[in-house]
Design a protein around this motif. Sequence first.
Motif, mmCIF file in Angstrom:
data_model
loop_
_atom_site.group_PDB
_atom_site.id
_atom_site.type_symbol
_atom_site.label_atom_id
_atom_site.label_comp_id
_atom_site.label_asym_id
_atom_site.label_seq_id
_atom_site.Cartn_x
_atom_site.Cartn_y
_atom_site.Cartn_z
ATOM 1 N N ASP A 61 32.653 44.094 48.211
ATOM 2 C CA ASP A 61 31.494 44.969 48.313
ATOM 3 C C ASP A 61 31.345 45.331 49.785
ATOM 4 O O ASP A 61 32.282 45.147 50.562
ATOM 5 C CB ASP A 61 30.229 44.322 47.726
ATOM 6 N N ASP A 62 30.201 45.809 50.182
ATOM 7 C CA ASP A 62 30.014 46.258 51.558
ATOM 8 C C ASP A 62 30.148 45.141 52.586
ATOM 9 O O ASP A 62 30.467 45.409 53.741
ATOM 10 C CB ASP A 62 28.632 46.916 51.728
ATOM 11 N N ASN A 63 29.901 43.898 52.189
ATOM 12 C CA ASN A 63 29.885 42.793 53.149
ATOM 13 C C ASN A 63 30.905 41.695 52.897
ATOM 14 O O ASN A 63 31.170 40.895 53.782
ATOM 15 C CB ASN A 63 28.489 42.160 53.196
ATOM 16 N N THR A 64 31.439 41.612 51.683
ATOM 17 C CA THR A 64 32.235 40.457 51.301
ATOM 18 C C THR A 64 33.547 40.864 50.638
ATOM 19 O O THR A 64 33.597 41.825 49.883
ATOM 20 C CB THR A 64 31.435 39.590 50.304
ATOM 21 N N VAL A 65 34.582 40.085 50.928
ATOM 22 C CA VAL A 65 35.865 40.188 50.234
ATOM 23 C C VAL A 65 36.051 38.875 49.491
ATOM 24 O O VAL A 65 35.910 37.798 50.076
ATOM 25 C CB VAL A 65 37.030 40.408 51.231
ATOM 26 N N ARG A 66 36.331 38.958 48.171
ATOM 27 C CA ARG A 66 36.545 37.751 47.359
ATOM 28 C C ARG A 66 37.966 37.751 46.832
ATOM 29 O O ARG A 66 38.440 38.753 46.308
ATOM 30 C CB ARG A 66 35.580 37.713 46.179
ATOM 31 N N ILE A 67 38.606 36.601 46.990
ATOM 32 C CA ILE A 67 39.929 36.381 46.417
ATOM 33 C C ILE A 67 39.760 35.227 45.436
ATOM 34 O O ILE A 67 39.447 34.103 45.841
ATOM 35 C CB ILE A 67 40.966 36.008 47.490
ATOM 36 N N CYS A 68 39.930 35.508 44.150
ATOM 37 C CA CYS A 68 39.739 34.489 43.121
ATOM 38 C C CYS A 68 41.085 34.123 42.499
ATOM 39 O O CYS A 68 41.842 35.003 42.094
ATOM 40 C CB CYS A 68 38.792 34.989 42.032
ATOM 41 N N VAL A 69 41.366 32.837 42.430
ATOM 42 C CA VAL A 69 42.550 32.329 41.753
ATOM 43 C C VAL A 69 42.059 31.810 40.411
ATOM 44 O O VAL A 69 41.319 30.832 40.348
ATOM 45 C CB VAL A 69 43.241 31.220 42.569
ATOM 46 N N ALA A 70 42.454 32.508 39.353
ATOM 47 C CA ALA A 70 41.935 32.221 38.016
ATOM 48 C C ALA A 70 43.053 31.730 37.094
ATOM 49 O O ALA A 70 44.216 32.106 37.257
ATOM 50 C CB ALA A 70 41.297 33.477 37.429
ATOM 51 N N ASP A 71 42.677 30.898 36.119
ATOM 52 C CA ASP A 71 43.625 30.481 35.091
ATOM 53 C C ASP A 71 42.888 30.346 33.763
ATOM 54 O O ASP A 71 41.669 30.252 33.734
ATOM 55 C CB ASP A 71 44.328 29.162 35.474
ATOM 56 N N ASN A 72 43.644 30.383 32.685
ATOM 57 C CA ASN A 72 43.048 30.346 31.347
ATOM 58 C C ASN A 72 43.048 28.945 30.741
ATOM 59 O O ASN A 72 43.028 28.787 29.530
ATOM 60 C CB ASN A 72 43.758 31.334 30.429
ATOM 61 N N GLY A 73 43.012 27.935 31.586
ATOM 62 C CA GLY A 73 42.986 26.553 31.100
ATOM 63 C C GLY A 73 41.584 26.090 30.751
ATOM 64 O O GLY A 73 40.619 26.858 30.801
ATOM 65 N N ASN A 74 41.486 24.819 30.410
ATOM 66 C CA ASN A 74 40.191 24.236 30.068
ATOM 67 C C ASN A 74 39.273 24.258 31.284
ATOM 68 O O ASN A 74 39.732 24.071 32.411
ATOM 69 C CB ASN A 74 40.366 22.797 29.581
ATOM 70 N N PRO A 75 37.984 24.444 31.054
ATOM 71 C CA PRO A 75 37.051 24.454 32.182
ATOM 72 C C PRO A 75 36.888 23.059 32.787
ATOM 73 O O PRO A 75 37.081 22.052 32.114
ATOM 74 C CB PRO A 75 35.743 24.930 31.567
ATOM 75 N N ILE A 76 36.540 23.040 34.051
ATOM 76 C CA ILE A 76 36.162 21.783 34.690
ATOM 77 C C ILE A 76 34.791 21.427 34.127
ATOM 78 O O ILE A 76 33.896 22.281 34.082
ATOM 79 C CB ILE A 76 36.122 21.950 36.218
ATOM 80 N N PRO A 77 34.597 20.195 33.686
ATOM 81 C CA PRO A 77 33.298 19.815 33.111
ATOM 82 C C PRO A 77 32.152 20.088 34.095
ATOM 83 O O PRO A 77 32.300 19.916 35.302
ATOM 84 C CB PRO A 77 33.450 18.316 32.845
ATOM 85 N N ASP A 78 31.020 20.499 33.553
ATOM 86 C CA ASP A 78 29.845 20.805 34.380
ATOM 87 C C ASP A 78 29.509 19.670 35.349
ATOM 88 O O ASP A 78 29.169 19.911 36.500
ATOM 89 C CB ASP A 78 28.621 21.101 33.506
ATOM 90 N N LYS A 126 36.320 31.848 29.240
ATOM 91 C CA LYS A 126 37.726 32.092 28.934
ATOM 92 C C LYS A 126 38.624 31.752 30.123
ATOM 93 O O LYS A 126 39.688 31.203 29.961
ATOM 94 C CB LYS A 126 37.896 33.551 28.543
ATOM 95 N N TRP A 127 38.160 32.100 31.312
ATOM 96 C CA TRP A 127 38.928 31.896 32.535
ATOM 97 C C TRP A 127 38.107 31.083 33.530
ATOM 98 O O TRP A 127 36.928 31.337 33.726
ATOM 99 C CB TRP A 127 39.259 33.240 33.191
ATOM 100 N N GLY A 128 38.765 30.132 34.184
ATOM 101 C CA GLY A 128 38.162 29.412 35.303
ATOM 102 C C GLY A 128 38.710 30.013 36.587
ATOM 103 O O GLY A 128 39.862 30.452 36.621
ATOM 104 N N ALA A 129 37.905 30.052 37.619
ATOM 105 C CA ALA A 129 38.357 30.663 38.875
ATOM 106 C C ALA A 129 37.753 29.960 40.074
ATOM 107 O O ALA A 129 36.566 29.637 40.085
ATOM 108 C CB ALA A 129 37.988 32.142 38.905
ATOM 109 N N PHE A 130 38.587 29.727 41.061
ATOM 110 C CA PHE A 130 38.134 29.305 42.377
ATOM 111 C C PHE A 130 38.123 30.558 43.230
ATOM 112 O O PHE A 130 39.146 31.245 43.342
ATOM 113 C CB PHE A 130 39.066 28.246 42.963
ATOM 114 N N CYS A 131 36.970 30.864 43.811
ATOM 115 C CA CYS A 131 36.798 32.116 44.550
ATOM 116 C C CYS A 131 36.519 31.851 46.019
ATOM 117 O O CYS A 131 35.546 31.170 46.360
ATOM 118 C CB CYS A 131 35.665 32.947 43.948
ATOM 119 N N LEU A 132 37.383 32.408 46.846
ATOM 120 C CA LEU A 132 37.233 32.363 48.288
ATOM 121 C C LEU A 132 36.505 33.630 48.705
ATOM 122 O O LEU A 132 37.000 34.734 48.468
ATOM 123 C CB LEU A 132 38.601 32.282 48.960
ATOM 124 N N SER A 133 35.330 33.482 49.267
ATOM 125 C CA SER A 133 34.548 34.628 49.746
ATOM 126 C C SER A 133 34.578 34.639 51.259
ATOM 127 O O SER A 133 34.312 33.614 51.898
ATOM 128 C CB SER A 133 33.092 34.539 49.268
#
Length: 154
Positions: A61-78, A126-133
Amino acid sequence: ISAIRETQRALETSGTTARIVGEDPPAAQADPHRVRQILRNLITNADKYGGQQVEIRFQFDDNTVRICVADNGNPIPDADRDRIFAPYTSAHSANGVVGSIGLGLFISRTLAELMGGSLSYEHDGKWGAFCLSLNRLHASPAQATPIVGRISAG
C-alpha cells in the motif's frame, strides 16, 4: 530493496520451489541481506513443516510492502501463535522430539523489528502465512530550487 529480487535469491539458496503471486511491489526500506535471511528461514520452514504447496505473496500500500510466505498445511494452533516467536520454542515435534532449536522465528522477527518492520503469522482457514512487513521506501522530495529574481520599483 527489491522484494522480488531478494525473494528470488532466497528461493535459489533454499532449494525450495514456490509459486510467486502478486505484482512486483515498490522498493522497501530494509537491509537486503537480512531480508534474504528472514525469507530463507520462512521458505525453509514452509517446505519442512507446511503443506505441499508454497506460495510467496506480495502486497503493498502507500506505506508498507508485505512479503508473505504461505503454505496449505495445517494451521499452527491458536495457543502457539504468539509463543512460536519466543526463543527456543517450536510448534512442531514428532513423537516428543522437537524438530528444531526454535530460534529461527525469534531471530527473523527481531531482524524485522530492527529494520522498522514486523513479522506475523495468519491463517485464513486454507492457507497459513508468515508475513514480513517493511516500510515502503519513499523518494525524498526534490530539493526546491529557489527562484532568484529582481524586483524593480518602477
